[in-house]
Design a protein around this motif. Structure first.
Motif, short mmCIF file in Angstrom:
data_model
loop_
_atom_site.label_atom_id
_atom_site.label_comp_id
_atom_site.label_asym_id
_atom_site.label_seq_id
_atom_site.Cartn_x
_atom_site.Cartn_y
_atom_site.Cartn_z
N VAL A 41 0.82 -1.19 0.00
CA VAL A 41 0.00 0.00 0.00
C VAL A 41 0.86 1.25 0.00
O VAL A 41 1.73 1.41 0.86
CB VAL A 41 -0.93 0.00 1.23
CG1 VAL A 41 -1.77 1.28 1.27
CG2 VAL A 41 -1.84 -1.22 1.20
N ARG A 42 0.61 2.10 -1.00
CA ARG A 42 1.29 3.38 -1.04
C ARG A 42 0.47 4.38 -0.23
O ARG A 42 -0.75 4.43 -0.34
CB ARG A 42 1.42 3.85 -2.48
CG ARG A 42 2.05 5.23 -2.61
CD ARG A 42 2.24 5.63 -4.05
NE ARG A 42 3.32 4.87 -4.67
CZ ARG A 42 3.68 4.98 -5.95
NH1 ARG A 42 3.03 5.79 -6.75
NH2 ARG A 42 4.66 4.27 -6.44
N GLN A 43 1.14 5.17 0.56
CA GLN A 43 0.46 6.12 1.44
C GLN A 43 0.04 7.34 0.63
O GLN A 43 0.82 8.27 0.45
CB GLN A 43 1.40 6.53 2.57
CG GLN A 43 0.72 7.29 3.67
CD GLN A 43 1.64 7.54 4.83
OE1 GLN A 43 2.80 7.14 4.82
NE2 GLN A 43 1.14 8.21 5.85
N VAL A 44 -1.19 7.33 0.12
CA VAL A 44 -1.65 8.46 -0.69
C VAL A 44 -3.00 9.01 -0.28
O VAL A 44 -3.33 10.14 -0.60
CB VAL A 44 -1.74 8.09 -2.20
CG1 VAL A 44 -0.38 8.07 -2.84
CG2 VAL A 44 -2.46 6.76 -2.39
N GLY A 45 -3.80 8.23 0.43
CA GLY A 45 -5.15 8.70 0.76
C GLY A 45 -5.48 8.43 2.21
O GLY A 45 -4.61 8.11 3.01
N ASN A 46 -6.78 8.57 2.53
CA ASN A 46 -7.24 8.35 3.89
C ASN A 46 -7.00 6.93 4.37
O ASN A 46 -6.41 6.70 5.43
CB ASN A 46 -8.76 8.58 3.98
CG ASN A 46 -9.08 10.06 3.99
OD1 ASN A 46 -8.21 10.87 4.28
ND2 ASN A 46 -10.31 10.39 3.67
N VAL A 47 -7.51 5.99 3.56
CA VAL A 47 -7.45 4.59 3.98
C VAL A 47 -6.00 4.11 3.99
O VAL A 47 -5.53 3.49 4.96
CB VAL A 47 -8.31 3.69 3.06
CG1 VAL A 47 -8.20 2.24 3.47
CG2 VAL A 47 -9.77 4.15 3.12
N SER A 48 -5.27 4.44 2.90
CA SER A 48 -3.89 3.96 2.84
C SER A 48 -3.05 4.61 3.95
O SER A 48 -2.17 3.97 4.53
CB SER A 48 -3.29 4.24 1.47
OG SER A 48 -3.38 5.61 1.16
N GLY A 49 -3.36 5.88 4.26
CA GLY A 49 -2.65 6.55 5.35
C GLY A 49 -2.88 5.85 6.67
O GLY A 49 -1.94 5.61 7.44
N ALA A 50 -4.14 5.49 6.92
CA ALA A 50 -4.47 4.80 8.17
C ALA A 50 -3.89 3.39 8.19
O ALA A 50 -3.46 2.89 9.23
CB ALA A 50 -5.98 4.75 8.36
N MET A 51 -3.84 2.77 7.01
CA MET A 51 -3.26 1.42 6.97
C MET A 51 -1.78 1.44 7.36
O MET A 51 -1.26 0.48 7.92
CB MET A 51 -3.42 0.82 5.56
CG MET A 51 -4.83 0.28 5.30
SD MET A 51 -4.97 -0.50 3.69
CE MET A 51 -4.17 -2.08 4.00
N HIS A 52 -1.13 2.54 7.04
CA HIS A 52 0.29 2.64 7.38
C HIS A 52 0.53 2.68 8.90
O HIS A 52 1.66 2.54 9.35
CB HIS A 52 0.92 3.85 6.68
CG HIS A 52 1.45 3.52 5.32
ND1 HIS A 52 2.76 3.72 4.94
CD2 HIS A 52 0.84 2.94 4.27
CE1 HIS A 52 2.92 3.30 3.70
NE2 HIS A 52 1.77 2.83 3.26
N ARG A 53 -0.54 2.88 9.65
CA ARG A 53 -0.39 2.86 11.11
C ARG A 53 -0.73 1.49 11.72
O ARG A 53 -0.69 1.31 12.92
CB ARG A 53 -1.29 3.94 11.74
CG ARG A 53 -0.88 5.36 11.33
CD ARG A 53 -1.58 6.42 12.17
NE ARG A 53 -3.00 6.53 11.86
CZ ARG A 53 -3.50 7.31 10.89
NH1 ARG A 53 -2.69 8.02 10.13
NH2 ARG A 53 -4.79 7.38 10.69
N LEU A 54 -1.08 0.54 10.84
CA LEU A 54 -1.45 -0.80 11.34
C LEU A 54 -0.23 -1.55 11.87
O LEU A 54 0.88 -1.39 11.36
CB LEU A 54 -2.10 -1.63 10.23
CG LEU A 54 -3.51 -1.23 9.79
CD1 LEU A 54 -3.91 -2.03 8.56
CD2 LEU A 54 -4.51 -1.45 10.92
N GLU A 55 -0.50 -2.40 12.86
CA GLU A 55 0.55 -3.26 13.40
C GLU A 55 0.03 -4.69 13.43
O GLU A 55 -1.18 -4.92 13.40
CB GLU A 55 0.88 -2.80 14.83
CG GLU A 55 1.60 -1.47 14.86
CD GLU A 55 1.80 -0.94 16.26
OE1 GLU A 55 1.45 -1.67 17.23
OE2 GLU A 55 2.29 0.18 16.39
N PRO A 56 0.96 -5.65 13.51
CA PRO A 56 0.52 -7.04 13.58
C PRO A 56 -0.48 -7.22 14.72
O PRO A 56 -0.33 -6.66 15.80
CB PRO A 56 1.82 -7.80 13.86
CG PRO A 56 2.87 -6.97 13.22
CD PRO A 56 2.43 -5.54 13.44
#
Lengths: 278, 342
Positions: free
Chosen positions: A75-90
């Motif tokens: 996932v490339r950090q470009v939008g709302n969802v992708s931005g939030a996904m970048h904060r996910l952890e296992p």
């Protein structure tokens, strides 16, 4: 209730198994459905990934179904969802709907053919699913050539896997970057079509698969035409805004085609005359 | 099925009994225009309306509609609204549009459960047009009269209303009216005359050629100058989309409660004329030019949807003509230009 009462907008829960920072902008994720079942996708498909309160986004599936019960995405950090996904952890949970869309015909007409994969940047992500599928069933296919182009050396995805491809004797691998940005770089510099003159493929026995930024398709296809490829021997995976994934919301239409159902993988001869496609 | 003749007072009594029995949405005056809204008394119902500001589709696909709700630790849950309601006074062209929505949202294998629940909760009372609106061209689109989709059809005739039931649900609705005389042969003749007249008079704009010729016509008109000419004046406001009974594109968004404990995912009407409709994350816009978006809408109505469902996705209500600030959205004008060539 239709379709056995199944709600086509209701996500299933999936757990984040693994996260890796891949480049400055891109993160790698491995997911497992809470049901324990495999996602059931084939190479080329996508899924709608959602985070409660943030939203839903269509994301390509990057792993091959041959690789086990989990599935992978980049996932490339470009939008709302992708931005939030970048904060996910296992251990975190996401919602998943899908898989949706058409597939690279790895079990169909690609069998026994020579294959030429042309991937630009993040376009490697969906194509990786097909490449890994083909490598897991290597005997079913002829010569395999993979071309990869990135903006800079720092934008390269799956660097270990690219090195492994480079090291394989049964795969021809060539890559290029648009700009070295001062980094150490021993391979080609320039647009991806520059690699075309360095490879030997027979247009009669080869099928090409293309995925990359919008601007890349036109030039890659022109190059393939010059090499003697016909449109029916070219597959393209196209990006659009697949908001619902089920052919209703209208956002992903390419003229009369729905990218979420008629695509994202199209045989180029089916879209060559479609004005908005390429 | 039954065909009755209601006098004005009997119809009023029947409608009041329906209101007493449950949710009823009907056409009422709104300023100088008309709109569907919750009906509180039969006296407010205006079956003599010309056209409503928004089509009745808003009860089957509301402007915003919850799809799923979520809560911390509770996962996702479908939100299905299946509370019964009666929709009073749907004109034939709007009924034809609902029939098209059915073909799309209830398609085998791709059933939209949210739409289906609302559609099954709806009892539709259609009515033939009494007063044509200033821009209606349903007569050209074959939708001045409708023969399916409704549960009851009401036609104002000299001396009352011919009321026909078309489904068991419609029968049940009519049962609330008590004793009403059957319509006579003469009444039926009057109804036929009203419908024949509507076929001829709901043509404030005259389409050259047959509607079913549109897919072929559009097939060779991609580069016609009309797209650029009209789009040059387009504000990309999406009004034509929002008032259209056959436009159903939507966006999906999330909303979280102030407690951050729970929230909802809902769909909201979207419009293909809006500038960012085909934009993807990262900024690339696949339909950046106004002319491309303008053309897309006409192709969707006249070619893409017809290729899927076999009907032209314009029912001639004329709402887009009225709603367009720049006065460029008259479909008849656009299609006639294409017929004439360049």
């Amino acid at each position: 209730m239709g379709d056995n009462g199944k709600d086509i907008y209701l996500p299933a829960a999936a757990e984040v198994v693994r996260v890796e920072q891949m480049t400055k902008q891109e993160k790698f994720f491995e997911f497992r459905l809470a049901s324990g079942k495999p996602l059931g996708h084939m190479p080329g498909q996508f899924a709608e990934v959602s985070l409660p309160g943030i939203g839903e986004a269509p994301i390509s599936i990057s792993s091959s179904p041959t690789s086990g019960d989990t599935f992978e995405m980049v996932v490339r950090q470009v939008g709302n969802v992708s931005g939030a996904m970048h904060r996910l952890e296992p251990g975190d949970e996401v919602g998943v709907r899908g898989p949706f869309g058409t597939t690279f015909p790895v079990d169909g007409e690609l069998k026994g053919r020579d294959l030429l994969f042309i991937c630009g940047g993040i376009g490697l992500v969906p194509v990786r699913s097909a490449i890994n599928y083909v490598l897991d069933k290597r005997g079913d296919y002829g010569k395999v050539t993979v071309l990869f182009g990135a903006k800079t050396p720092g934008d390269r995805l799956f660097v270990d896997e690219l090195a492994a491809l480079d090291g394989r004797e049964d795969v021809e691998f060539l890559e290029t970057v648009d700009d070295t940005c001062g980094e150490k770089w021993n391979a080609c510099v320039g647009v991806i079509t520059m690699l075309f003159e360095k490879i030997e493929v027979s247009p009669e026995s080869t099928t090409s698969i293309i995925c990359g930024p919008p601007v890349m398709y036109k030039f890659a296809i022109m190059g393939l035409h010059e090499m003697g490829f016909t449109d029916d021997r070219i597959y393209v995976s196209l990006e659009r805004r697949m908001k619902c994934g089920v052919g209703k919301c209208g956002h992903c239409q390419i003229n009369g085609l729905y990218t979420c159902q008629d695509g994202p993988v199209f045989r180029y001869s089916d879209v060559a005359e479609v004005r908005e496609a390429i | 099925m039954a065909i009755k003749l209601f006098k004005k007072a009997a119809l009023k009594k029947w409608v009041d009994s329906l209101i007493a029995g449950g949710r009823v949405f009907g056409v009422q005056a709104k300023g100088e225009r008309f709109a569907f809204g919750p009906l509180e008394k039969a006296a407010d119902l205006r079956l003599d309306y010309d056209v409503t500001i928004l089509p009745p589709k808003k009860y089957l696909q509301p402007q915003t509609e919850d799809l799923v709700k979520f809560s911390k630790g509770g996962g996702y849950e479908s939100v299905i609204d299946s509370e019964p309601f009666v929709l009073l006074g749907v004109h034939p062209y709007d009924m034809a549009a609902i029939n098209q929505m059915d073909a799309i949202f209830l398609k085998d294998g791709e059933v939209d459960t949210h739409y289906k629940a609302r559609r099954e909760a709806a009892t539709i009372v259609a009515c033939d047009v009494e007063s044509p609106s200033e821009n209606v061209f349903a007569g050209c689109m074959g939708t001045a009269v409708v023969d399916k989709g409704y549960d009851v059809l009401v036609t104002a005739v000299d001396g009352g209303y011919v009321v026909e039931t078309a489904s068991p649900r419609g029968e049940k609705l009519l049962a609330a009216a008590g004793e009403v005389p059957d319509a006579s042969k003469k009444d039926m003749k009057k109804r036929k005359a009203v419908q024949e007249k509507n076929r001829k008079r709901l043509r404030k704009h005259e389409l050259k050629g047959e509607p079913l010729g549109l897919p072929c016509l559009l097939g060779k008109s991609e580069n016609h100058p009309v797209w650029e000419e009209k789009a040059r004046l387009c504000y990309s406001c999406g009004s034509c989309n929002l008032v259209c009974p056959t436009c159903y594109c939507f966006d999906v968004q999330d909303d979280t409660d102030w407690t951050l404990e729970s929230g909802r995912r809902y769909r909201v009407w979207d419009a293909c004329l809006l500038a960012d409709f085909a934009a993807v994350a990262g900024g690339h816009n696949f339909r950046k030019e106004r002319a491309a978006r303008f053309r897309h809408r006409y192709y969707r109505k006249g070619k893409y949807i017809p290729e899927k469902i076999g009907e032209i996705a314009c029912v001639g209500c004329g709402r887009c003509i009225t709603a367009c600030t720049a006065k460029i959205a008259n479909p008849v004008e656009v299609y006639n230009r294409l017929t004439e060539g360049c």
